[in-house]
Design a protein around this motif. Structure first.
Motif, PDB file in Angstrom:
ATOM      1  N   VAL A 128     -18.067  36.984 -86.262  1.00 14.53           N
ATOM      2  CA  VAL A 128     -19.239  36.962 -85.388  1.00 14.53           C
ATOM      3  C   VAL A 128     -20.126  38.181 -85.649  1.00 14.53           C
ATOM      4  O   VAL A 128     -21.357  38.074 -85.715  1.00 14.53           O
ATOM      5  N   GLU A 129     -19.507  39.346 -85.809  1.00 16.45           N
ATOM      6  CA  GLU A 129     -20.255  40.556 -86.128  1.00 16.45           C
ATOM      7  C   GLU A 129     -20.988  40.405 -87.465  1.00 16.45           C
ATOM      8  O   GLU A 129     -22.120  40.845 -87.626  1.00 16.45           O
ATOM      9  N   ASN A 130     -20.325  39.769 -88.420  1.00 11.20           N
ATOM     10  CA  ASN A 130     -20.932  39.564 -89.732  1.00 11.20           C
ATOM     11  C   ASN A 130     -22.172  38.681 -89.630  1.00 11.20           C
ATOM     12  O   ASN A 130     -23.171  38.902 -90.313  1.00 11.20           O
ATOM     13  N   TRP A 131     -22.112  37.674 -88.756  1.00 10.57           N
ATOM     14  CA  TRP A 131     -23.274  36.793 -88.514  1.00 10.57           C
ATOM     15  C   TRP A 131     -24.455  37.611 -88.021  1.00 10.57           C
ATOM     16  O   TRP A 131     -25.571  37.467 -88.508  1.00 10.57           O
ATOM     17  N   PHE A 132     -24.184  38.485 -87.079  1.00  8.39           N
ATOM     18  CA  PHE A 132     -25.246  39.306 -86.498  1.00  8.39           C
ATOM     19  C   PHE A 132     -25.820  40.265 -87.537  1.00  8.39           C
ATOM     20  O   PHE A 132     -27.028  40.420 -87.670  1.00  8.39           O
ATOM     21  N   SER A 133     -24.941  40.902 -88.287  1.00  5.76           N
ATOM     22  CA  SER A 133     -25.382  41.890 -89.275  1.00  5.76           C
ATOM     23  C   SER A 133     -26.214  41.241 -90.381  1.00  5.76           C
ATOM     24  O   SER A 133     -27.233  41.788 -90.804  1.00  5.76           O
ATOM     25  N   LEU A 145     -42.874  40.433 -89.709  1.00  3.36           N
ATOM     26  CA  LEU A 145     -43.268  41.631 -90.416  1.00  3.36           C
ATOM     27  C   LEU A 145     -43.733  42.657 -89.395  1.00  3.36           C
ATOM     28  O   LEU A 145     -44.679  42.422 -88.668  1.00  3.36           O
ATOM     29  N   PHE A 146     -43.075  43.817 -89.361  1.00  4.89           N
ATOM     30  CA  PHE A 146     -43.323  44.764 -88.271  1.00  4.89           C
ATOM     31  C   PHE A 146     -43.323  46.182 -88.798  1.00  4.89           C
ATOM     32  O   PHE A 146     -42.291  46.690 -89.211  1.00  4.89           O
ATOM     33  N   LEU A 147     -44.491  46.796 -88.813  1.00  6.50           N
ATOM     34  CA  LEU A 147     -44.625  48.186 -89.236  1.00  6.50           C
ATOM     35  C   LEU A 147     -43.950  48.438 -90.578  1.00  6.50           C
ATOM     36  O   LEU A 147     -43.241  49.421 -90.771  1.00  6.50           O
ATOM     37  N   GLY A 148     -44.167  47.537 -91.520  1.00  6.53           N
ATOM     38  CA  GLY A 148     -43.638  47.734 -92.853  1.00  6.53           C
ATOM     39  C   GLY A 148     -42.204  47.283 -93.012  1.00  6.53           C
ATOM     40  O   GLY A 148     -41.623  47.407 -94.079  1.00  6.53           O
ATOM     41  N   GLU A 149     -41.589  46.746 -91.965  1.00  8.60           N
ATOM     42  CA  GLU A 149     -40.213  46.294 -92.051  1.00  8.60           C
ATOM     43  C   GLU A 149     -40.145  44.825 -91.689  1.00  8.60           C
ATOM     44  O   GLU A 149     -40.881  44.336 -90.849  1.00  8.60           O
ATOM     45  N   SER A 150     -39.229  44.116 -92.321  1.00  6.11           N
ATOM     46  CA  SER A 150     -39.017  42.719 -91.975  1.00  6.11           C
ATOM     47  C   SER A 150     -37.901  42.660 -90.953  1.00  6.11           C
ATOM     48  O   SER A 150     -36.751  42.977 -91.249  1.00  6.11           O
ATOM     49  N   ILE A 151     -38.254  42.299 -89.720  1.00  9.54           N
ATOM     50  CA  ILE A 151     -37.285  42.313 -88.628  1.00  9.54           C
ATOM     51  C   ILE A 151     -37.133  40.913 -88.073  1.00  9.54           C
ATOM     52  O   ILE A 151     -38.113  40.235 -87.799  1.00  9.54           O
ATOM     53  N   MET A 152     -35.899  40.494 -87.915  1.00  5.82           N
ATOM     54  CA  MET A 152     -35.642  39.206 -87.318  1.00  5.82           C
ATOM     55  C   MET A 152     -35.758  39.330 -85.809  1.00  5.82           C
ATOM     56  O   MET A 152     -35.191  40.230 -85.211  1.00  5.82           O
ATOM     57  N   ARG A 153     -36.505  38.442 -85.202  1.00 10.48           N
ATOM     58  CA  ARG A 153     -36.761  38.527 -83.772  1.00 10.48           C
ATOM     59  C   ARG A 153     -36.198  37.288 -83.079  1.00 10.48           C
ATOM     60  O   ARG A 153     -36.482  36.167 -83.493  1.00 10.48           O
ATOM     61  N   PRO A 154     -35.398  37.462 -82.018  1.00  8.18           N
ATOM     62  CA  PRO A 154     -34.846  36.312 -81.301  1.00  8.18           C
ATOM     63  C   PRO A 154     -35.948  35.467 -80.670  1.00  8.18           C
ATOM     64  O   PRO A 154     -37.059  35.956 -80.439  1.00  8.18           O
TER      65      PRO A 154
END
Length: 303
Positions: free
Chosen positions: A293-298, A4-13
């Motif tokens: 592969v692009e779809n996986w990332f997106s 959870l980051f500044l009001g956004e849910s961001i996936m982090r590696p």
């Protein structure tokens, strides 16, 4: 692994090298039957190489400009000396910042600004050897330092020729702006300059712009002690780094200074580099699996 980051849910590696390498290999492992073992091994090796990259940032400025305090403020840890880059009495010092098991940032404290003039030839030789290895150089100037002729001479005579030759970004950082007059005007509640301080800070930026012949967009103002201007500075540092090295710096930066835009730029840079490697190594097979592969990332990041 949502963050959870500044009001956004961001996936982090993952932060560690080993976990990050495995994570980046996932979409290719899912389609491993589409290419040879040799191709897969080459791609794995390339991903391992990319994950082990670290950004090399040079630090310049006279003693007292606040190089160490700025680095500590940005990266949230004490800068620890590792070794000497050059085996001589005026050698540069190298410091490394790394989170958990990963490589992150190599900070090179370059000598020469305000040092002995009889060592100018030695410094010039060091810069010639070291600058091509750097991804970026930060030139720190203390906000209330009026004697900038030494900085200007060092920049024009020793640094500028190599910057032009190797196209190395060099942002100027006016540090300790809380000390610029009238220093009693500093707003400690909101950690920002007062009206007259802002005027004098702007004058300082204009002075540096004219003295070093650089645009105002290349000059940033900070106070490491007060945490002022650090988010903008780290954003510009990341923006100027090679795309394969943005993530290592983002990972090391204190979380409060990392915006969603910075995170996305860093992750996109790492992923774009992986795709370039896949295109070269997998050749025609890449065309077949690229969209999946692009779809996986997106899907993973929701971008």
């Amino acid at each position: 692994m949502g963050v959870l980051f500044l009001g956004e849910s961001i996936m982090r590696p993952p932060a560690s090298r080993q976990e990050l390498a495995q994570w980046l290999q996932q979409p290719f492992q899912s389609h491993a039957s589409a290419f040879s073992d040799e191709q897969l091994n080459k791609l794995r090796d390339r991903i391992e190489e990319l994950v082990n990259y670290e950004a090399a940032v040079g630090l310049m400025g006279k003693s007292g400009a606040g190089k160490s305090s700025l680095c500590n403020a940005l990266f949230g840890q004490e800068v620890a000396e590792v070794d000497d880059v050059a085996p001589c009495t005026v050698g540069a010092s190298e410091y490394t910042l790394a989170y958990q098991n990963g490589k992150g940032i190599s900070l090179i404290d370059l000598p020469g600004v305000g040092e002995r003039q009889d060592k100018e030839a030695t410094y010039a030789k060091q810069y010639q050897e070291m600058l091509p290895e750097l991804d970026l150089v930060l030139w720190l100037i203390k906000a209330d330092d009026r004697a900038l002729s030494v900085d200007e001479q060092c920049y024009q005579r020793l640094i500028l020729p190599y910057l032009i030759e190797h196209d190395i970004p060099l942002p100027f950082v006016v540090n300790q702006v809380d000390k610029i007059e009238p220093c009693r005007e500093w707003d400690f509640i909101h950690s920002m300059p007062g009206p007259q301080q802002l005027t004098n800070i702007s004058r300082k930026q204009m002075q540096i712009s004219q003295l070093f012949n650089v645009p105002l967009t290349q000059i940033f103002i900070t106070s490491a002690m007060e945490g002022y201007g650090l988010q903008i500075l780290i954003e510009q540092i990341i923006h100027r780094l090679p795309k394969e090295k943005k993530w290592s710096v983002t990972r090391e930066t204190r979380a409060e200074y990392v915006t969603p835009a910075m995170q996305r730029e860093s992750i996109d840079g790492l992923w774009d580099t992986i795709k370039e490697a896949a295109k070269t190594i997998l050749r025609e097979t890449w065309t077949t699996i690229a969209s999946r592969v692009e779809n996986w990332f997106s899907k993973l990041f929701g971008w």
